[in-house]
Design a protein around this motif. Structure first.
Motif, mmCIF file in Angstrom:
data_model
loop_
_atom_site.group_PDB
_atom_site.id
_atom_site.type_symbol
_atom_site.label_atom_id
_atom_site.label_comp_id
_atom_site.label_asym_id
_atom_site.label_seq_id
_atom_site.Cartn_x
_atom_site.Cartn_y
_atom_site.Cartn_z
ATOM 1 N N ARG A 114 0.814 -1.206 0.000
ATOM 2 C CA ARG A 114 0.000 0.000 0.000
ATOM 3 C C ARG A 114 0.857 1.270 0.000
ATOM 4 N NH1 ARG A 114 -5.337 -0.300 1.435
ATOM 5 N NH2 ARG A 114 -5.201 1.775 2.365
ATOM 6 N N ASP A 214 -11.182 -0.424 10.802
ATOM 7 C CA ASP A 214 -9.768 -0.759 10.650
ATOM 8 C C ASP A 214 -9.027 0.379 9.956
ATOM 9 O OD1 ASP A 214 -10.384 -0.953 7.931
ATOM 10 O OD2 ASP A 214 -10.518 -3.139 7.973
ATOM 11 N N ASP A 215 -7.708 0.211 9.815
ATOM 12 C CA ASP A 215 -6.881 1.283 9.245
ATOM 13 C C ASP A 215 -7.303 1.628 7.820
ATOM 14 O OD1 ASP A 215 -5.462 1.377 11.577
ATOM 15 O OD2 ASP A 215 -3.740 0.250 10.844
ATOM 16 N N GLU A 216 -7.753 0.623 7.065
ATOM 17 C CA GLU A 216 -8.149 0.846 5.677
ATOM 18 C C GLU A 216 -9.354 1.776 5.601
ATOM 19 O OE1 GLU A 216 -7.549 -2.341 2.329
ATOM 20 O OE2 GLU A 216 -9.532 -2.620 3.239
ATOM 21 N N VAL A 218 -10.402 3.839 8.006
ATOM 22 C CA VAL A 218 -10.006 5.151 8.529
ATOM 23 C C VAL A 218 -9.255 5.947 7.456
ATOM 24 C CG1 VAL A 218 -8.532 6.343 10.196
ATOM 25 C CG2 VAL A 218 -9.986 4.441 10.940
ATOM 26 N N GLY A 219 -8.375 5.269 6.731
ATOM 27 C CA GLY A 219 -7.631 5.942 5.671
ATOM 28 C C GLY A 219 -8.555 6.487 4.599
ATOM 29 N N CYS A 222 -10.425 9.511 5.968
ATOM 30 C CA CYS A 222 -9.558 10.700 5.983
ATOM 31 C C CYS A 222 -9.405 11.277 4.576
ATOM 32 C CB CYS A 222 -8.183 10.346 6.556
ATOM 33 S SG CYS A 222 -8.180 10.052 8.337
ATOM 34 N N PRO A 264 -10.327 7.556 15.778
ATOM 35 C CA PRO A 264 -9.923 8.178 14.509
ATOM 36 C C PRO A 264 -11.053 8.278 13.493
ATOM 37 C CG PRO A 264 -8.207 6.677 15.264
ATOM 38 C CD PRO A 264 -9.379 6.493 16.186
ATOM 39 N N TRP A 290 -1.722 10.410 16.484
ATOM 40 C CA TRP A 290 -2.724 9.895 15.564
ATOM 41 C C TRP A 290 -2.068 8.996 14.522
ATOM 42 C CZ3 TRP A 290 -7.579 10.822 16.935
ATOM 43 C CH2 TRP A 290 -7.871 11.960 17.692
ATOM 44 N N PRO A 291 -2.848 8.126 13.911
ATOM 45 C CA PRO A 291 -2.320 7.375 12.761
ATOM 46 C C PRO A 291 -1.904 8.338 11.652
ATOM 47 C CG PRO A 291 -4.427 6.452 13.499
ATOM 48 C CD PRO A 291 -4.239 7.742 14.240
ATOM 49 N N LYS A 292 -1.070 7.852 10.743
ATOM 50 C CA LYS A 292 -0.515 8.693 9.679
ATOM 51 C C LYS A 292 -1.610 9.380 8.860
ATOM 52 C CE LYS A 292 2.586 8.524 5.684
ATOM 53 N NZ LYS A 292 3.438 7.647 4.833
ATOM 54 N N ALA A 293 -2.667 8.657 8.521
ATOM 55 C CA ALA A 293 -3.730 9.243 7.691
ATOM 56 C C ALA A 293 -4.411 10.395 8.414
ATOM 57 C CB ALA A 293 -4.756 8.174 7.313
#
Length: 611
Positions: A114, A214-216, A218-219, A222, A264, A290-293
């Motif tokens: 990714r 999940d991160d996906e 959230v990304g 964002c 997030p 925070w997460p990168k996104a």
């Protein structure tokens, strides 16, 4: 910088994946061989195409088109590891090739890498692919399937369950080019906007129910929030959706005030409905991890607006703003600075010049004094400053908010030859300066008296100097006149809610308003306000322009090259043997028969005669 120069500087933006034009050759016959390889590739005769590419590479190892074609054929065979290696070689030879970056991104996504996929997609967009992002997104089977489901019931709504099924927005979230494009540029498509509106509503319900994400997901949330910020929250929403978004915002602010944990997904969804910098106390979000996104989202919605506020104090005021119309126009662009752009339009050009691939002409190297009269948010001034690096550029605008955005973008790009100042064109005659070149595109027709403003600019132009002007066409903008009459009849105001409501009504009557729906400006709040709700708009004719030029001793240098080359072909056919592209009387006769010719504007150059 004229349209022809911009096209030449950004030619790589026109290279779609697998369809790059043949590159020049150091060896005899390489260009012909490359054309033949492309022909075989188009016919899916891969063996012949591969053999020709290898012949070319034996003679010229860094031949980008051949490497790109070999990478595409490896992709087609499912060999993405070989593909990324081949694209890497192509990029090593031409780091600013948008098509190669895009193709590499596709293979990295297939390999489930990714980070590298997003990096290459973002690079492709920055190198000019943003202009065609919607077309590439529409090639996604996932996107087209969803749009088909919506169209099957349009204009009646579908439910999120009918549209997305049990996956919610997970399949959209896996489309990394879509995510990269959402973060990078306004996506001007009615179909895509409707789909993304459904996705936003689905995310809102998920965050309101406090479902885990999940991160996906959230990304993606964002990225969608960044798109909404870019288009200034132009998407329509139902009353119930607005109330649910307001409740989620209130919950976020309460949790922030009490130092409670904030999910997030909650933050991202709130940012998809409200600009974070406009909410009270949100600077505290910057002090959390925070997460990168999410960190990227906060940079765009909190850090950068704060930087723009700080820039305002460094902007000088050259003239008073006292004309009543000028004051109203200033108020409009303070509320909606225009245009809101994100990507340097000359990224590839600047990179090529830095690497010595392009050499500035004598004019471009000269120490010229250039005035940008009505620079808006700075895109125009920044292009000029890059093409003329030794020039002293004065860029003025009536809106301090627009100028602050321009200064921030200029600083980010490391440019030092632009001076920004607030001024009214009508008052510029008092500044005591003259210029070798003046550009005023899309500005004079918003003055109380366009010709009065133009006369001021003529007085500031040195003898032998050149001027580039952009003015609205009375014939071409008939649909705008109709739309503005409709806006008055239906009593739409210039509030965000009414502009959103107006846009949704136009979507429902899409067949009648195709030119509007096809205009990029329609897809952002500031763009739509500039297009349809402007407090002052004059429309001119070619005879009026010709009369002004004659009165002031200005010579017409011609209209800028048209995006559609067929226009000039039609012009020459209408005047066989006598066609003169600098003859305004001929152009007027042509426009009467082809009133859509100058839909964007009349954009042309004139010279000031030496007396």
């Amino acid at each position: 910088m004229n349209r022809k120069e911009r096209r030449a500087a950004g030619k790589r933006r026109d290279e779609s994946a697998g369809n790059a034009p043949a590159f020049g050759s150091a060896g005899i016959g390489i260009a012909d061989l490359a054309a033949e390889a492309s022909r075989f590739y188009g016919m899916r005769r891969f063996n012949e195409a591969q053999e020709i590419c290898r012949q070319i590479l034996a003679r010229e190892p860094g031949h980008v088109q051949s490497l790109n074609l070999l990478g595409l054929m490896a992709q087609a065979a499912g060999d993405h590891r070989s593909a990324v290696k081949t694209f890497a070689k192509a990029i090593a030879s031409d780091a600013v090739n948008a098509a190669c970056h895009y193709n590499a991104g596709n293979s990295y996504q297939a390999l489930d890498n990714r980070a590298k996929a997003v990096a290459h997609f973002s690079k492709a967009l920055a190198l000019g692919m943003d202009a065609k992002a919607v077309g590439f997104i529409m090639q996604s089977p996932t996107v087209t399937a969803y749009i088909g489901r919506i169209a099957g019931k349009w204009p009646l709504p579908v439910t999120s369950a009918e549209l997305f099924g049990t996956d919610s927005v997970a399949r959209l979230a896996r489309d990394l080019f879509l995510c990269a494009a959402l973060e990078a540029t306004t996506l001007a498509s009615m179909q895509l906007e409707v789909l993304l509106g459904y996705a936003r509503a689905a995310l809102l319900r998920r965050a309101s129910d406090q479902d885990a994400a999940d991160d996906e997901i959230v990304g993606f949330a964002c990225a969608l929030a960044r798109q909404c910020f870019i288009n200034e929250y132009a998407y329509g929403q139902s009353q119930a959706e607005g109330e649910l978004a307001g409740a989620l915002r209130d919950r976020l602010l309460q949790d922030l005030a009490s130092a409670a944990a904030i999910a997030p997904i909650t933050l991202a969804v709130v940012a998809a409905y409200f600009p974070l910098h406009a909410l009270p106390g949100t600077d505290a979000l910057l002090r959390r991890d925070w997460p990168k996104a999410v960190a990227g989202l906060l940079k765009v919605q909190l850090r950068e607006p704060r930087e723009e506020m700080a820039e305002r104090s460094a902007i000088a005021t050259l003239t008073p703003i006292k004309n009543d119309v000028s004051v109203e126009v200033m108020r409009q662009y303070e509320e909606n600075p225009y245009p809101r752009w994100t990507i340097n339009p000359l990224t590839a050009f600047a990179a090529d010049r830095a690497r010595g691939r392009t050499v500035a002409t004598a004019e471009q190297q000269a120490k010229l004094d250039i005035l940008i009269a009505g620079c808006g948010t700075g895109s125009h001034a920044i292009q000029i400053a890059q093409v003329y690096p030794n020039a002293r550029v004065l860029a003025v605008d009536i809106s301090m908010t627009s100028l602050a955005y321009a200064r921030r973008k200029t600083r980010e790009l490391g440019l030092h030859n632009i001076e920004y100042a607030q001024a009214d064109i009508l008052e510029l005659g008092a500044i005591g300066r003259t210029f070798d070149s003046i550009e005023s595109v899309g500005v004079l027709h918003h003055l109380a008296e366009p010709f009065a403003g133009w006369r001021v600019l003529v007085s500031l132009l040195r003898p032998g100097g050149t001027m580039r002007i952009g003015l609205y066409s009375d014939l071409a903008r008939r649909v705008i006149v109709e739309a503005r009459a409709r806006i008055v009849a239906r009593n739409y105001r210039t509030t965000a809610d009414d502009i959103r409501r107006c846009r949704q009504d136009i979507f429902r009557e899409a067949e009648q308003w195709k030119p509007l729906i096809g205009a990029k400006d329609f897809y952002s709040m500031s763009g739509c306000r500039d297009l349809l709700f402007n407090v002052m708009e004059h429309r001119l004719t070619i005879p009026e322009i010709a009369a002004f030029l004659n009165e002031h001793g200005l010579s017409f240098g011609g209209f800028e090259p048209f995006d559609d080359p067929a226009v000039l072909d039609q012009f020459r056919k209408q005047f066989p043997g006598t066609a003169d592209e600098t003859n305004l009387e001929q152009w007027h006769r042509f426009e009467v028969e082809h009133p859509e010719t100058f839909w964007d504007m009349y954009v042309f150059t004139v010279g000031k005669n030496v007396r």
